[in-house]
Write an enzyme that holds these catalytic residues in place. Sequence first.
Site, short mmCIF file in Angstrom:
data_model
loop_
_atom_site.label_atom_id
_atom_site.label_comp_id
_atom_site.label_asym_id
_atom_site.label_seq_id
_atom_site.Cartn_x
_atom_site.Cartn_y
_atom_site.Cartn_z
N ALA B 133 0.85 -1.20 0.00
CA ALA B 133 0.00 0.00 0.00
C ALA B 133 0.88 1.24 0.00
O ALA B 133 1.46 1.61 1.03
CB ALA B 133 -0.91 -0.01 1.22
N PRO B 137 -4.94 8.97 -2.21
CA PRO B 137 -5.71 9.83 -3.12
C PRO B 137 -4.89 11.03 -3.60
O PRO B 137 -5.03 11.46 -4.74
CB PRO B 137 -6.89 10.28 -2.25
CG PRO B 137 -7.08 9.17 -1.27
CD PRO B 137 -5.70 8.65 -0.98
N GLY B 138 -4.01 11.55 -2.76
CA GLY B 138 -3.25 12.74 -3.15
C GLY B 138 -1.80 12.47 -3.48
O GLY B 138 -1.02 13.40 -3.68
N GLY B 140 0.46 9.71 -5.87
CA GLY B 140 0.64 8.54 -6.70
C GLY B 140 2.11 8.30 -6.93
O GLY B 140 2.82 7.78 -6.07
N ILE B 166 -4.59 -0.84 -3.77
CA ILE B 166 -3.81 -1.92 -3.16
C ILE B 166 -4.18 -3.22 -3.86
O ILE B 166 -5.29 -3.73 -3.70
CB ILE B 166 -4.10 -2.04 -1.65
CG1 ILE B 166 -3.97 -0.68 -0.96
CG2 ILE B 166 -3.17 -3.07 -1.03
CD1 ILE B 166 -4.50 -0.68 0.45
N ARG B 256 10.54 -4.09 -10.61
CA ARG B 256 10.27 -3.51 -11.93
C ARG B 256 10.57 -4.48 -13.08
O ARG B 256 9.76 -4.60 -14.00
CB ARG B 256 11.02 -2.19 -12.10
CG ARG B 256 10.28 -1.07 -11.40
CD ARG B 256 10.95 0.27 -11.44
NE ARG B 256 10.07 1.23 -10.77
CZ ARG B 256 10.45 2.40 -10.28
NH1 ARG B 256 11.71 2.77 -10.37
NH2 ARG B 256 9.59 3.20 -9.71
N GLU B 378 3.85 0.10 -10.49
CA GLU B 378 5.30 -0.01 -10.25
C GLU B 378 6.06 1.13 -10.93
O GLU B 378 7.20 0.96 -11.34
CB GLU B 378 5.86 -1.34 -10.74
CG GLU B 378 5.69 -2.55 -9.85
CD GLU B 378 6.09 -2.36 -8.42
OE1 GLU B 378 5.19 -2.00 -7.63
OE2 GLU B 378 7.25 -2.56 -8.07
#
Lengths: 436, 401
Positions: B133, B137-138, B140, B166, B256, B378
């Site tokens: 997680a 919301p604010g 990214g 999540i 990644r 990712e």
Amino acid sequence: MANPMGSALSMLNKIAASETIDKIGMRKPLEKLVYAGTKTGFSAISAANRQFKPLLDVVRPTRMRHARTPDLFDLNFTDEQAMFRDTVRRLVDERVIPVAATADEERATPRALLDQIHALGVSLMAVPEELGGAGVERDEVLHMILAEELGRGDMGIATAALAPLGVINALTQWGTANQQAKYLAAFASESFVPATVALNEASVLFDPFQLQTTARRTADGYELNGEKTLVPLAEDSALFLVAAKLTGEGPRLFIVEPGMEGVSCRPDPAMGLGAAATQRLLLEQVKLPREALLGDIDTAFDYEAFIQLTRIGWSAVVTGCCQAVLDYVIPYVKDREAFGEPIAFRQSVAFMVANIGIELEGLRLLVYRAASRAAQDKSFAREAYIAYLQASEKGMQIGTDGVQLLGGHGFTKEHPVERWYRNLRSAGIQYNAFMV
Amino acid sequence: MLNLDLPRKFKGIMEPAEQAARNVFRPISRKYDRAEHEYPKELDLFSAAIDGMNDGDLSKSAGAAKLKQDASGDEGVRNGSNMQSLAGMEWLCWGDVGLVLTLPRNGLGNAAIAAVANEEQTKRFDGKWAAMAITEPGAGSDSAAIRTTAQLDGDAYVLNGEKIYITSGERTDLIVVWATVDKSAGRAAIKSFVVEWGTPGMELVRLEKKLGIRASDTAQVLFKDCRVPKENLLGSPEVDTRKGFGGVMQTFDNTRPMVAGMALGVARAALERIRELLEAQVKPQYGKPVLNVSAIEAELHRMDAELEAARLLTWKAAWMADNAQPNSMEASMAKAKAGRVCNWITLRCVEIAGSLGYGEDELLEKWARDSKILDIFEGTQQIQQLVVARRLLGLSSAQLK
């Protein structure tokens, strides 16, 4: 093991161990070349006067084998290859890059420079020991390394310097015993011997499998007719491997000596590759003996493999030039200021650099994979094809981005990106390159 | 010695992965694409089978849990767990990427635990399924803007904040939560905490309805005075401004390439399917220049070339991790290239197949929806480019924003 050749010489171990270089009196000249770095005193070769004479009486052709590769994904070169790369890199930094702009402008690569590149010993190693060289194993990866590094210096100079290697490799891989005995030893000499493949033709949508140049069977050999474009060093070339459609069959390679009747050339300047001194090669009713057909009529010759190995070689040259673009734009965008800060601080500029880096690395790995598969006796047609395709598309993209990042400055001859833009457009076009 | 082919010994992992992809994932692929939020119970059996293979090769291929930078002092070139996982991952995602993302015990949280947990934690969390997680919301891509707080109070950290996107957030045993221990200290104060599901103060808000990877649940979770034992903090509790994100970000160097591997699998699925559909029209040949073949054949060659370049970049990043070489830039190169290539190929294949490709009878349309997330999570395409650009140019995040 003692290194009798000085650390600058790459394939020291193998060359040093070779008895052949003593036999042909190469040890001293090689040492001199390696230590001196620069050199003069080699008299220019007059192409038309060169006489190829059979070296030995050989009955069977000599084919070199590949070294065994462990079954592991590995991006490392062998120590020998890495040392060789470092040596070429130094030579490119010190000798190639400083003269590249002038060579392009004057449409000629200095013979002394071609001799210096020749002195790295790659041609010597490409000619089998039995035939007067010092070669024991066939190593496409080593040739790819040379191509990439020279391409970083200048694609035109790379074209010129590598052209004979393509001829050597084709003769080694497919030549008959007599062809090998007659021609190969000359390339193991101490100075550069110009020779080249001539394949490109002046037709739109050119396809190397659909040649306009023809070879017609005659009573005692072949008659060649056609015209070849963009042929490097054609004026000085001691030997040509001309691709032509053999009537009733497919495309083949023919050994053509420059003194033959009906063989002529004229300058064929192009958008780029100036240093390769490209010429048109005209073939008018050229009478060739039977022995001129590479691989003879019975010996298996693989034209497609020849094309794919050539694609690998040229893609490596393109990769090197793309690296040069990246190496050049990085300090430039950090140094160049606009709106009170380096332009590198802007994402539109920085992302362009990032994408050059990403696509260049992807291209490089495609080329490496194709070459390493060839060096492992695995199939490589698909790998070579897609490497060449990416070299053509990403190469040109990187060439044009290189100029764009420098703006108006990139459009002038003050910066090499202008030359790289022109040279990189030959990606996807040039087939008169060398096969790895 | 230069060799860009996978070793034969990887067959041991790729063959079972292929079997699973063909026989477990593909048959239920469409079912759970339609039945969003329904738990794919077939996977329990499959996971049990994986777990049951004691030291079985497939357990290494199934996800991120086994990823670790290998720092052992072994001489010689290694083709280790990162590469093996990648080889398996491509095959599994050729089957169905949504289902792979919801495979029990192989969440991104497991990768974080594997990368930075100490010995005691590794043992304590062994066998558990952990989600990750990060996003709020604010916040990214801008992880430093995380507002979820973790306040030390006696023997526990008290978590407050809201986490979104999540993956498998409802289904896992654990959630690795990123939170700041000091809002004024910037990214150095961002730490990760392992929270057991059911800890008082955590609450499932909702599950997202999505464009693709619908078999994989995406949860929103609220933390309100949620007390997490202090021993559940991963890495060092110290706020070291010189180190910045430190351990938290190093997870990405391992994950990644894995996400890039997912993209390779999805893209290959689409490319193979379109080749099947075009079988009568196009026979692959590698002689004629691309300008001299049909437009569709040229397009297939281009997709093949782009996908292969993406694949080699990804293998390189994983190979570097296996050989203990720093690979942040290469991991981002792989993710950037594979993400955009996969999205391009899958969308193109739908277009080539026309209404056949657009319809739900074919999986092509599903892959073209699934693929979009692979260029986002990712680290988005743009974040990867930023990472690559900073590394190439030698610029800090303050200079190249």
